[in-house]
Scaffold this motif. Structure first.
Motif, PDB file in Angstrom:
ATOM      1  N   GLY A  31       7.261  -5.280   4.984  1.00 40.59           N
ATOM      2  CA  GLY A  31       6.053  -4.619   4.491  1.00 40.59           C
ATOM      3  C   GLY A  31       6.201  -3.098   4.499  1.00 40.59           C
ATOM      4  O   GLY A  31       7.155  -2.534   5.071  1.00 40.59           O
ATOM      5  N   ILE A  32       5.222  -2.440   3.869  1.00 39.48           N
ATOM      6  CA  ILE A  32       5.215  -0.978   3.822  1.00 39.48           C
ATOM      7  C   ILE A  32       5.122  -0.408   5.227  1.00 39.48           C
ATOM      8  O   ILE A  32       5.719   0.606   5.562  1.00 39.48           O
ATOM      9  CB  ILE A  32       4.022  -0.476   2.971  1.00 39.48           C
ATOM     10  CG1 ILE A  32       4.267  -0.766   1.492  1.00 39.48           C
ATOM     11  CG2 ILE A  32       3.787   1.019   3.177  1.00 39.48           C
ATOM     12  CD1 ILE A  32       3.173  -0.259   0.571  1.00 39.48           C
ATOM     13  N   HIS A  33       4.341  -1.088   6.057  1.00 36.42           N
ATOM     14  CA  HIS A  33       4.119  -0.592   7.410  1.00 36.42           C
ATOM     15  C   HIS A  33       5.463  -0.338   8.118  1.00 36.42           C
ATOM     16  O   HIS A  33       5.667   0.712   8.712  1.00 36.42           O
ATOM     17  CB  HIS A  33       3.287  -1.622   8.172  1.00 36.42           C
ATOM     18  CG  HIS A  33       2.513  -1.032   9.296  1.00 36.42           C
ATOM     19  ND1 HIS A  33       1.338  -0.355   9.104  1.00 36.42           N
ATOM     20  CD2 HIS A  33       2.754  -1.007  10.622  1.00 36.42           C
ATOM     21  CE1 HIS A  33       0.882   0.059  10.266  1.00 36.42           C
ATOM     22  NE2 HIS A  33       1.729  -0.324  11.205  1.00 36.42           N
ATOM     23  N   THR A  65       5.096  -3.128  -1.729  1.00 36.65           N
ATOM     24  CA  THR A  65       4.880  -4.330  -0.900  1.00 36.65           C
ATOM     25  C   THR A  65       4.564  -5.564  -1.740  1.00 36.65           C
ATOM     26  O   THR A  65       4.054  -5.449  -2.856  1.00 36.65           O
ATOM     27  CB  THR A  65       3.710  -4.074   0.081  1.00 36.65           C
ATOM     28  OG1 THR A  65       3.559  -5.196   0.936  1.00 36.65           O
ATOM     29  CG2 THR A  65       2.388  -3.813  -0.635  1.00 36.65           C
ATOM     30  N   ARG A 119       5.170 -10.884   4.739  1.00 32.18           N
ATOM     31  CA  ARG A 119       5.769  -9.721   5.413  1.00 32.18           C
ATOM     32  C   ARG A 119       7.025  -9.268   4.702  1.00 32.18           C
ATOM     33  O   ARG A 119       8.109  -9.177   5.287  1.00 32.18           O
ATOM     34  CB  ARG A 119       6.064 -10.007   6.897  1.00 32.18           C
ATOM     35  CG  ARG A 119       4.884 -10.244   7.782  1.00 32.18           C
ATOM     36  CD  ARG A 119       3.668  -9.363   7.535  1.00 32.18           C
ATOM     37  NE  ARG A 119       3.839  -7.939   7.792  1.00 32.18           N
ATOM     38  CZ  ARG A 119       3.388  -6.992   6.965  1.00 32.18           C
ATOM     39  NH1 ARG A 119       2.779  -7.287   5.820  1.00 32.18           N
ATOM     40  NH2 ARG A 119       3.540  -5.743   7.262  1.00 32.18           N
ATOM     41  N   TYR A 123      -4.944   5.944   5.049  1.00 31.61           N
ATOM     42  CA  TYR A 123      -4.540   4.661   5.634  1.00 31.61           C
ATOM     43  C   TYR A 123      -4.386   4.824   7.153  1.00 31.61           C
ATOM     44  O   TYR A 123      -3.599   5.643   7.610  1.00 31.61           O
ATOM     45  CB  TYR A 123      -3.225   4.228   4.990  1.00 31.61           C
ATOM     46  CG  TYR A 123      -2.586   3.008   5.585  1.00 31.61           C
ATOM     47  CD1 TYR A 123      -3.329   1.843   5.795  1.00 31.61           C
ATOM     48  CD2 TYR A 123      -1.244   2.992   5.923  1.00 31.61           C
ATOM     49  CE1 TYR A 123      -2.737   0.715   6.334  1.00 31.61           C
ATOM     50  CE2 TYR A 123      -0.639   1.876   6.460  1.00 31.61           C
ATOM     51  CZ  TYR A 123      -1.391   0.741   6.672  1.00 31.61           C
ATOM     52  OH  TYR A 123      -0.811  -0.376   7.210  1.00 31.61           O
ATOM     53  N   SER A 148       2.615  -7.684  -0.192  1.00 37.58           N
ATOM     54  CA  SER A 148       1.400  -8.126   0.514  1.00 37.58           C
ATOM     55  C   SER A 148       0.214  -8.269  -0.418  1.00 37.58           C
ATOM     56  O   SER A 148      -0.663  -9.102  -0.199  1.00 37.58           O
ATOM     57  CB  SER A 148       1.012  -7.128   1.609  1.00 37.58           C
ATOM     58  OG  SER A 148       1.947  -7.129   2.633  1.00 37.58           O
ATOM     59  N   LYS A 149       0.139  -7.413  -1.432  1.00 38.67           N
ATOM     60  CA  LYS A 149      -1.019  -7.450  -2.335  1.00 38.67           C
ATOM     61  C   LYS A 149      -0.725  -8.290  -3.569  1.00 38.67           C
ATOM     62  O   LYS A 149      -1.614  -8.939  -4.101  1.00 38.67           O
ATOM     63  CB  LYS A 149      -1.417  -6.029  -2.763  1.00 38.67           C
ATOM     64  CG  LYS A 149      -1.468  -5.011  -1.641  1.00 38.67           C
ATOM     65  CD  LYS A 149      -2.513  -5.319  -0.597  1.00 38.67           C
ATOM     66  CE  LYS A 149      -2.385  -4.382   0.583  1.00 38.67           C
ATOM     67  NZ  LYS A 149      -3.308  -4.662   1.653  1.00 38.67           N
ATOM     68  N   TYR A 182      -5.870   5.732  -1.194  1.00 43.08           N
ATOM     69  CA  TYR A 182      -6.475   4.825  -0.228  1.00 43.08           C
ATOM     70  C   TYR A 182      -7.246   5.613   0.811  1.00 43.08           C
ATOM     71  O   TYR A 182      -6.694   6.509   1.438  1.00 43.08           O
ATOM     72  CB  TYR A 182      -5.394   3.999   0.479  1.00 43.08           C
ATOM     73  CG  TYR A 182      -5.977   2.920   1.346  1.00 43.08           C
ATOM     74  CD1 TYR A 182      -6.393   1.711   0.782  1.00 43.08           C
ATOM     75  CD2 TYR A 182      -6.152   3.107   2.707  1.00 43.08           C
ATOM     76  CE1 TYR A 182      -6.956   0.727   1.567  1.00 43.08           C
ATOM     77  CE2 TYR A 182      -6.722   2.123   3.493  1.00 43.08           C
ATOM     78  CZ  TYR A 182      -7.122   0.932   2.911  1.00 43.08           C
ATOM     79  OH  TYR A 182      -7.682  -0.047   3.683  1.00 43.08           O
ATOM     80  N   TYR A 197       0.871   0.854  -2.702  1.00 43.64           N
ATOM     81  CA  TYR A 197       0.514  -0.436  -2.100  1.00 43.64           C
ATOM     82  C   TYR A 197      -0.151  -1.441  -3.043  1.00 43.64           C
ATOM     83  O   TYR A 197       0.082  -2.621  -2.936  1.00 43.64           O
ATOM     84  CB  TYR A 197      -0.373  -0.193  -0.871  1.00 43.64           C
ATOM     85  CG  TYR A 197      -1.730   0.373  -1.226  1.00 43.64           C
ATOM     86  CD1 TYR A 197      -1.858   1.677  -1.662  1.00 43.64           C
ATOM     87  CD2 TYR A 197      -2.867  -0.409  -1.160  1.00 43.64           C
ATOM     88  CE1 TYR A 197      -3.089   2.191  -2.023  1.00 43.64           C
ATOM     89  CE2 TYR A 197      -4.094   0.091  -1.516  1.00 43.64           C
ATOM     90  CZ  TYR A 197      -4.189   1.391  -1.950  1.00 43.64           C
ATOM     91  OH  TYR A 197      -5.404   1.892  -2.329  1.00 43.64           O
ATOM     92  N   ASP A 226       3.229   5.834  -1.165  1.00 37.75           N
ATOM     93  CA  ASP A 226       2.783   4.492  -0.788  1.00 37.75           C
ATOM     94  C   ASP A 226       2.120   3.886  -2.026  1.00 37.75           C
ATOM     95  O   ASP A 226       1.029   4.275  -2.416  1.00 37.75           O
ATOM     96  CB  ASP A 226       1.804   4.630   0.395  1.00 37.75           C
ATOM     97  CG  ASP A 226       1.201   3.306   0.838  1.00 37.75           C
ATOM     98  OD1 ASP A 226       1.336   2.312   0.114  1.00 37.75           O
ATOM     99  OD2 ASP A 226       0.579   3.273   1.920  1.00 37.75           O
TER     100      ASP A 226
END
Ligand SMILES: Cc1ncc(COP(=O)(O)O)c(C=O)c1O
Length: 505
Positions: free
Chosen positions: A200-202, A329, A339, A226, A331-332, A271, A301, A299
């Protein structure tokens, strides 16, 4: 009568000998709730029983219960008793000042200062699925059978190098499929060897921060922004300096000494406010980064979900050899629990960060990465995004219509672009969006208060409403409940918004 909750409280109470009795009891209950020993919805022991067990006066216990109730930790149900609030963790998200940092510090005395600070700012909710939770895609409509077909193919052809540690920063097939996708869909200038696959980006933000910043360095972040990046910077002892945002995206300040090592931005869909960074700001930011020898961390996202007009190309692709580290990512576009995300590195950083990635994280999940590569190469990824874009556009429009009809245009966020998985319900400056969100969370409506995304004192009030994952037939009843809550709010929580003042829809 002895109860499980009573035992937990008695144990926590016996561990403390500081302060007045009521403070000791308050800290014992708070820390038990915070560390999960007292779970949401757990029944609290009756005040009389607890007083007897702890040899306290009943008044002391009642006083503590009253305090905890006022702060949202516990609630009383008529004729049933007192319970830990169902949504206590969400309430804590909305108001970290209600945590008991001193209690946490005593309890976790052996943790590092950075660890304690992180705990103090921990904000991931225990509830990750429910109406209006921001940032969640529709995971129900995901084509699991197709991805499984590709995954099964990978396992049938399993090779030892797919079942051992990965030191290459991700599966070659996925990097290659991503490079093609990012070039055509996001205008990113890259080759597969500039890409690392991350969880993930995190994790990408953590890797970039750890490998490019020394403790004490400074980084710029957007205000509001964020929350996850702030925790990463805290953990890496990097000072952050917030830069305000308007309808053209981040307003970069004067690069004071020391210049920022990293500049974190969400140019395609800020964001959480939603504005798009203008071309002139993009050019100016690139020039500033070149001048100060800073790296911009883009980012990207949720920018696949733009519902009107042309897609906004990446900042990274605007110039040849730009000083931009691009992160994205799945994730979206797919679902968060996968992940999987990626970082596209400028050429000079690609080799060293690949080694750091391998040393820090020891990559894996190579068969899933292989399956995903096939999913992308055979066109299913683009098709899924297309399908979801149409679905989300309908849901967004339905939500906008509900806001307009039930509350008025003044409630539509100022910079909401036609993009992303959430929009902002704007509230007047006098509104207490944290209290409003707490009440909504208590009713299972998982809105987030906009003011919590700010670090400074100057905050815009509003609610983040995630809409992508809410089935159309559930959207209206859920929104009706939220609108009723807003309309019934007491004057101290919300004053009426003047319509047609701030809405841009
Ligand atoms: C702006 C922003 N960046 C990054 C992330 C993290 O994404 P990932 O799940 O890939 O770690 C999120 C998650 O919601 C986000 O909202």
């Amino acid at each position: 009568m002895r109860s499980l909750a009573g035992d937990v409280i008695r144990h926590a109470y016996s561990q403390r000998d500081e302060g007045k009795l009521h403070k000791r009891l308050y800290n014992a209950i708070c820390s038990s709730i915070l560390d999960g020993s007292l779970r949401p919805a757990a029944r609290m022991p009756p005040s009389r029983d607890l007083a007897q067990e702890l040899e306290l006066s009943r008044n002391t216990v009642l006083r503590v219960y009253e305090q905890l109730q006022a702060e949202g930790y516990i609630s009383t149900r008529t004729n049933s008793g007192t319970f830990v609030t169902d949504s206590v963790l969400d309430n804590l998200d909305a108001g970290p000042e209600k945590r008991a940092p001193l209690a946490a510090e005593t309890q976790y005395g052996s943790l590092s200062r950075r660890g304690l600070e992180l705990l103090d700012h921990a904000s991931a909710s225990a509830r990750q699925w429910g109406p209006f939770l921001p940032g969640v895609p529709d995971v129900v409509n995901f084509p699991h059978r197709i991805l499984k077909k590709f995954y099964d193919r990978q396992t049938r052809q399993a090779r030892p190098e797919h079942l051992t540690y990965d030191t290459a920063g991700g599966a070659a097939g996925l990097k290659s499929a991503l490079a093609d996708y990012l070039r055509s869909a996001r205008g990113v200038r890259c080759s597969p060897d500039q890409i690392l696959i991350t969880e993930g980006i995190h994790q990408a933000l953590d890797l970039v921060t750890r490998s490019l910043c020394n403790p004490g360095d400074s980084a710029w972040i957007e205000e509001p922004g964020y929350w996850g990046i702030k925790n990463i910077l805290r953990m890496n002892a990097v000072n952050f300096c917030t830069q305000p945002v308007d309808e053209q995206g981040m307003i970069a300040g004067e690069p004071r000494s020391p210049a920022p090592r990293l500049i974190f931005v969400t140019p395609s869909h800020q964001y959480p406010l939603g504005s798009v960074m203008s071309l002139s700001r993009r050019k100016a930011l690139l020039a500033l980064a070149r001048e100060t020898r800073s790296w911009i961390v883009e980012d990207d996202y949720d920018s696949e979900f733009r519902f009107a007009g042309q897609p906004i190309p990446s900042l990274q692709g605007l110039e040849e050899n730009s000083p931009v580290i691009y992160t994205g990512t799945f994730s979206k576009t797919l679902y968060p629990a996968l992940r999987l995300g990626y970082v596209v590195l400028p050429l000079p950083l690609a080799a060293p960060l690949k080694t750091m990635h391998s040393e820090l994280y020891r990559g894996g999940h190579l068969q899933m990465q292989g399956a995903l590569a096939d999913f992308i190469s055979e066109g299913y990824y683009a098709a899924h995004i297309r399908k979801m874009r149409q679905l989300y556009a309908r849901r967004r429009q339905a939500l906008v219509t509900l806001i307009l009809n039930q509350l008025g245009s003044g409630y539509l966020g100022q910079y909401n672009s036609n993009a992303g998985l959430h929009l902002i319900l704007q509230l007047p400056d006098s509104a207490d969006d944290v209290a409003l969100a707490q009440r909504a969370n208590g009713e299972g409506l998982l809105v987030r208060p906009l003011s919590r995304y700010y670090s400074g004192e100057d905050k815009t009030r509003g609610l983040l409403l995630g809409f992508a994952h809410i089935d159309e037939h559930l959207l209206e009843p859920s929104f009706n409940r939220l609108a009723t809550l807003i309309k019934n709010m007491s004057a101290d929580i919300i004053a009426p918004v003047r319509n047609n003042q701030t809405g841009r829809e």
